[in-house]
Design an enzyme around this catalytic site. Structure first.
Site, PDB file in Angstrom:
ATOM      1  N   ARG A   1       0.822  -1.216   0.000  1.00  0.00           N
ATOM      2  CA  ARG A   1       0.000   0.000   0.000  1.00  0.00           C
ATOM      3  C   ARG A   1       0.856   1.266   0.000  1.00  0.00           C
ATOM      4  O   ARG A   1       0.515   2.263   0.637  1.00  0.00           O
ATOM      5  CB  ARG A   1      -0.978   0.004   1.184  1.00  0.00           C
ATOM      6  CG  ARG A   1      -2.167  -0.926   0.985  1.00  0.00           C
ATOM      7  CD  ARG A   1      -3.134  -0.836   2.130  1.00  0.00           C
ATOM      8  NE  ARG A   1      -2.518  -1.257   3.377  1.00  0.00           N
ATOM      9  CZ  ARG A   1      -2.969  -0.936   4.586  1.00  0.00           C
ATOM     10  NH1 ARG A   1      -4.039  -0.189   4.710  1.00  0.00           N
ATOM     11  NH2 ARG A   1      -2.360  -1.370   5.671  1.00  0.00           N
TER      12      ARG A   1
ATOM     13  N   ILE B   1     -29.129   1.010  15.330  1.00  0.00           N
ATOM     14  CA  ILE B   1     -28.870   0.024  14.270  1.00  0.00           C
ATOM     15  C   ILE B   1     -27.810  -0.999  14.663  1.00  0.00           C
ATOM     16  O   ILE B   1     -27.657  -2.032  14.021  1.00  0.00           O
ATOM     17  CB  ILE B   1     -28.517   0.752  12.954  1.00  0.00           C
ATOM     18  CG1 ILE B   1     -29.605   1.746  12.588  1.00  0.00           C
ATOM     19  CG2 ILE B   1     -28.303  -0.212  11.808  1.00  0.00           C
ATOM     20  CD1 ILE B   1     -30.999   1.160  12.440  1.00  0.00           C
TER      21      ILE B   1
ATOM     22  N   GLU C   1     -32.136   3.064   5.824  1.00  0.00           N
ATOM     23  CA  GLU C   1     -31.521   4.387   5.746  1.00  0.00           C
ATOM     24  C   GLU C   1     -32.374   5.259   4.845  1.00  0.00           C
ATOM     25  O   GLU C   1     -32.586   4.932   3.693  1.00  0.00           O
ATOM     26  CB  GLU C   1     -30.120   4.239   5.151  1.00  0.00           C
ATOM     27  CG  GLU C   1     -29.481   5.554   4.841  1.00  0.00           C
ATOM     28  CD  GLU C   1     -28.076   5.380   4.291  1.00  0.00           C
ATOM     29  OE1 GLU C   1     -27.354   4.485   4.755  1.00  0.00           O
ATOM     30  OE2 GLU C   1     -27.719   6.140   3.405  1.00  0.00           O
TER      31      GLU C   1
ATOM     32  N   HIS D   1     -24.628  10.248   8.804  1.00  0.00           N
ATOM     33  CA  HIS D   1     -23.389  10.496   8.062  1.00  0.00           C
ATOM     34  C   HIS D   1     -22.807  11.860   8.348  1.00  0.00           C
ATOM     35  O   HIS D   1     -21.713  12.185   7.894  1.00  0.00           O
ATOM     36  CB  HIS D   1     -23.628  10.321   6.561  1.00  0.00           C
ATOM     37  CG  HIS D   1     -24.109   8.937   6.245  1.00  0.00           C
ATOM     38  ND1 HIS D   1     -25.438   8.602   6.293  1.00  0.00           N
ATOM     39  CD2 HIS D   1     -23.442   7.801   5.952  1.00  0.00           C
ATOM     40  CE1 HIS D   1     -25.566   7.318   6.013  1.00  0.00           C
ATOM     41  NE2 HIS D   1     -24.370   6.806   5.809  1.00  0.00           N
TER      42      HIS D   1
HETATM   43  N1  GLN Z   1     -25.200  -3.226  12.463  1.00  0.00           N
HETATM   44  C1  GLN Z   1     -24.292  -2.496  11.651  1.00  0.00           C
HETATM   45  C2  GLN Z   1     -23.808  -1.259  12.380  1.00  0.00           C
HETATM   46  O1  GLN Z   1     -24.555  -0.668  13.052  1.00  0.00           O
HETATM   47  C3  GLN Z   1     -24.911  -2.076  10.334  1.00  0.00           C
HETATM   48  C4  GLN Z   1     -23.956  -1.326   9.469  1.00  0.00           C
HETATM   49  C5  GLN Z   1     -24.452  -1.005   8.094  1.00  0.00           C
HETATM   50  O2  GLN Z   1     -25.647  -1.016   7.864  1.00  0.00           O
HETATM   51  N2  GLN Z   1     -23.584  -0.717   7.190  1.00  0.00           N
HETATM   52  O3  GLN Z   1     -22.682  -0.851  12.259  1.00  0.00           O
HETATM   53 ZN    ZN Z   2     -26.804   0.842   7.370  1.00  0.00          ZN
END
Ligand code: GLN
Ligand code: ZN
Length: 746
Positions: free
Chosen positions: A16, A420, A654, A683
């Protein structure tokens, strides 16, 4: 003698070096001159390596300091308005890619169905014009090293415009570029170039069918204006969308993918469409890590040779999408290692295949065949797996029955709140993990640290008054790699990096054998978390489709079989969690949408396979166990039926960046199951206001019933910092309470 060609070589370097170089410049550790000097050294070493491997046509211009599409945008002076008063130089180049203090970056998109991301060209009213002679300079430089073997590579005008944003008149935009391409081609020819590879991968997509006339006009123009340039009309990732029409365009050669577009491209060849043409045949998979099946490939090459005027052997696409070399992977089982081919090994393959076609005997060819056969016969590819016909593929009861028993068990309030899965991976988390990997702290110390982090976040979640808790995923660097390390059939490499975007590289696990659950994956952390609280804790797993899409997958078995194997493994883990008393289990399918095949005609089969594997993973649970899933993306309409068929009790999606669109998909389609449309954008570090979150919830409740709606952020919170995360979740909870109150609850 059959020639061999390459389409593009990895930029990253074996260790890299490229990434470190560019990041050093960004961090002001080296000057622009040093950057340019080192980049040149890398570039030349790549050329030399390819020359040493016996490649007859070596790509030039594939190297980039960030992204080859961005290189072209800058060369054409296609610069977003907000940057227009800046000089066109290296700093502007990086600012377009990464943003600067004054301006946000251009957006980034996935390069077709790969994991590489390009910077989207942003057109303005300004007419494109050449701002530099990049490709010519690179070509001249390359000639010094590899002479006539240098082959300039450029993305073609139709693909370039098709991938752009801000284009109001497609034809006019393409037209405005033609004199620029003409000048580039002319100068290259004057400098000695013969073949020029013009990448037009848009012509393997459904969208490509709209541009057939444009292709005839554009390539007709080049044929007339620069007749000395031998243009290769290069496509990859699928078959030509309309070989009948496209085989007629006046170019010197066609580059076709006989790996990912084998069936249709071969039909076109056998129908005689290319019998008077020169064909650059992509017969070695440029996107996966496996050694080729030489016996099959040699047969294919014979058919191709018979049905074309002239044949050149090459990989199916640029080798940008695979790691550099297997040479350093000294920890791998030799049977596996010898069955792998990264970029350098693929170059050897095309050379051996071309020689074989010419009847030249080479011991390496036979060794390669033996290595390939040994891999197929290996024990780890022939494991006894659970009989699929004995596995449930549908939940025992319908959703309304499940919902009732689940609610009796969970006693959740209206509009339950949850997250999540991941919580911020603080510098301390990362530091401690590193110390553990280095052996500076013991397994026990590391485990205790993870537990203390979990406990701290259970308290935080309880204090916030969140209804369904998570453990936070502190033990995971990556949601796929983590599972890869614990399931049979997966391995990770030492240096198997591929570029994802800019200097960001990923190291996907390799699925090399039959996948099997051989040890608990998540039980320890999940059960520990549940022991700390009376609220339900949601177990957190990654689903079969996402695991496959974010790994280098096997190609010796059907993709659906691979999905199912992983589905079985996840089923076993779910059973362990269920038996340990966990009432809610989430199976993330973050990458389900992005794995959608390029061609509409192939999408249904993929989605059917995906749904089946998800059912294998999740259908064996009791009615009272609540299955969640999570997906991150914004374009929903095409796959809404498949999502409904997953039959997950709750889905979180999302949405906050495109709220309107998504709700619409659910408006026209009846979606009766539990659903959480992300109520704020994770984000950005910005903490949403209570009004915004209330508005987002209420907007969703116009289409969806309060009885089915969940309140959650958009996605995992891993990349956020702790203070902003807690602040945002506070708002999420208070907004939910406000809406509950308005609805007459609480
Ligand atoms: N469970 C995962 C997190 O919360 C989901 C991540 C994702 O959807 N990219 O990080
Ligand atoms: Zn996600």
């Amino acid at each position: 003698m059959t020639r061999v060609s390459n389409l593009g070589y990895p930029r990253l370097g074996e260790q890299r070096e490229w990434k470190h170089l560019i990041e050093s410049y960004w961090a002001d550790k080296i000057s622009k001159e040093e950057l340019e000097k080192e980049a040149r050294a890398l570039r030349l070493s790549f050329l030399q390596k390819q020359a040493d491997a016996g490649v007859d046509l070596i790509p030039v211009g594939d190297f980039s300091l960030y992204d080859h599409i961005l290189d072209l945008s800058v060369q054409f002076g296609i610069i977003p308005k907000r940057f227009s008063d800046q000089d066109i130089d290296l700093d502007l180049y990086f600012a377009l890619a990464r943003g600067n203090k004054e301006n946000v970056a251009s957006s980034m998109k996935k390069w077709f169905n790969t994991n590489y991301h390009y910077i989207v060209p942003e057109w303005t009213k300004k007419r494109p014009q050449l701002t530099n002679s990049r490709l010519l300079d690179l070509y001249k430089e390359a000639r010094q090293v590899v002479g006539d073997r240098a082959k300039p590579v450029i993305t073609g005008p139709i693909t370039f415009v098709a991938l752009s944003s801000g284009v109001t008149d497609f034809t006019a935009a393409v037209k405005s570029l033609l004199p620029l391409y003409k000048q580039v081609f002319t100068e290259l020819v004057e400098a000695g170039a013969t073949y020029i590879q013009v990448d037009e991968p848009i012509f393997v997509t459904d969208e490509g069918a709209d541009y057939l006339e444009a292709a005839k006009a554009v390539y007709g123009y080049f044929a007339k204006q620069v007749p000395e340039a031998k243009l290769i009309f290069q496509t990859y990732f699928e078959a030509l969308i309309d070989a009948e029409e496209l085989s007629d365009i006046p170019v010197a050669a066609f580059g076709l993918d006989f790996v990912h577009g084998l069936e249709e491209n071969l039909q076109a060849i056998q129908a005689g469409l290319f019998k008077d043409k020169e064909v650059f045949a992509g017969v070695v998979d440029g996107r996966n890590v496996w050694a080729s099946d030489f016996k099959e490939t040699s047969k294919l090459l014979e058919v191709l040779a018979e049905n074309t005027a002239s044949l050149v052997v090459q990989p199916s696409c640029s080798l940008l999408h695979v790691p550099v070399t297997t040479k350093n992977e000294t920890d791998l089982d030799p049977v596996l290692k010898n069955g792998l081919a990264f970029a350098d090994e693929k170059l050897e393959e095309i050379k051996l295949l071309a020689e074989h076609l010419d009847g030249v005997a080479n011991l390496r060819y036979d060794e390669h065949v033996a290595a390939y056969d040994a891999l197929q016969a290996a024990d780890f590819r022939n494991v006894e797996l659970e009989d699929l016909s004995q596995v449930r593929t549908a939940r025992k009861s319908t959703y309304d029955i499940r919902q009732k028993v689940q609610q009796e068990r969970l006693q959740l309030p209206l509009l339950p709140t949850t997250t999540i899965g991941s919580f911020p991976q603080s510098p301390e988390v990362r530091r401690t993990r590193l110390a553990w990997k280095r052996g500076d702290i013991t397994d026990k110390e590391y485990k205790d640290f993870i537990r203390s982090e979990i406990a701290r976040w259970v308290t935080i979640q309880e204090d916030l008054d969140i209804d369904v808790l998570v453990h936070g995923e502190f033990e995971r660097v990556d949601m796929v790699e983590f599972f890869g390390q614990k399931l049979a059939g997966f391995t990770t490499t030492k240096l198997g990096w591929v570029q994802s975007y800019g200097s960001r590289a990923v190291k996907p696990p390799i699925i090399y054998g039959d996948v099997k659950h051989i040890q608990p994956l998540t039980v320890d952390e999940t059960v520990y978390t549940q022991s700390l609280t009376d609220r339900p804790v949601k177990g957190m797993l990654t689903g079969p489709i996402t695991i496959t899409n974010w790994s280098f997958e096997r190609t010796d078995i059907k993709r659906s079989d691979l999905f199912n194997q992983i589905g079985l493994a996840i089923k076993d883990e779910i059973k362990l969690l269920e038996d340990a008393g966990i009432a809610i289990i989430q199976v993330d399918e973050a990458a389900l949408r992005e794995g959608l095949p390029l061609r509409k005609g192939k999408q249904k089969a993929y989605l059917d396979d995906a749904v089946s594997a998800f059912h294998i993973a999740t259908s064996s649970v009791k009615d009272e166990t609540q299955i969640h899933t999570h997906m991150c993306y914004s374009k929903f309409d095409e796959i809404i039926d498949a999502i409904r068929q997953l039959d997950a009790d709750v889905i979180s999606i999302e949405t906050s960046r495109s709220h309107g669109d998504i709700i619409e998909s659910f408006e026209t389609t009846v979606y009766p199951l539990g659903i959480g449309l992300g109520v704020y954008d994770i984000h950005s570090p910005r903490v949403p206001t209570e009004e915004e979150v209330v508005a987002n919830i209420e907007r969703s409740l116009k289409q969806l019933s309060a009885k089915q709606f969940w309140v959650n952020p958009d996605c995992g919170l891993k990349t956020r910092r702790e203070p902003e995360t807690i602040a945002a979740l506070e708002v999420l909870v208070s907004a939910t309470k406000k809406v509950r109150h308005k609805l007459g609850y609480e």
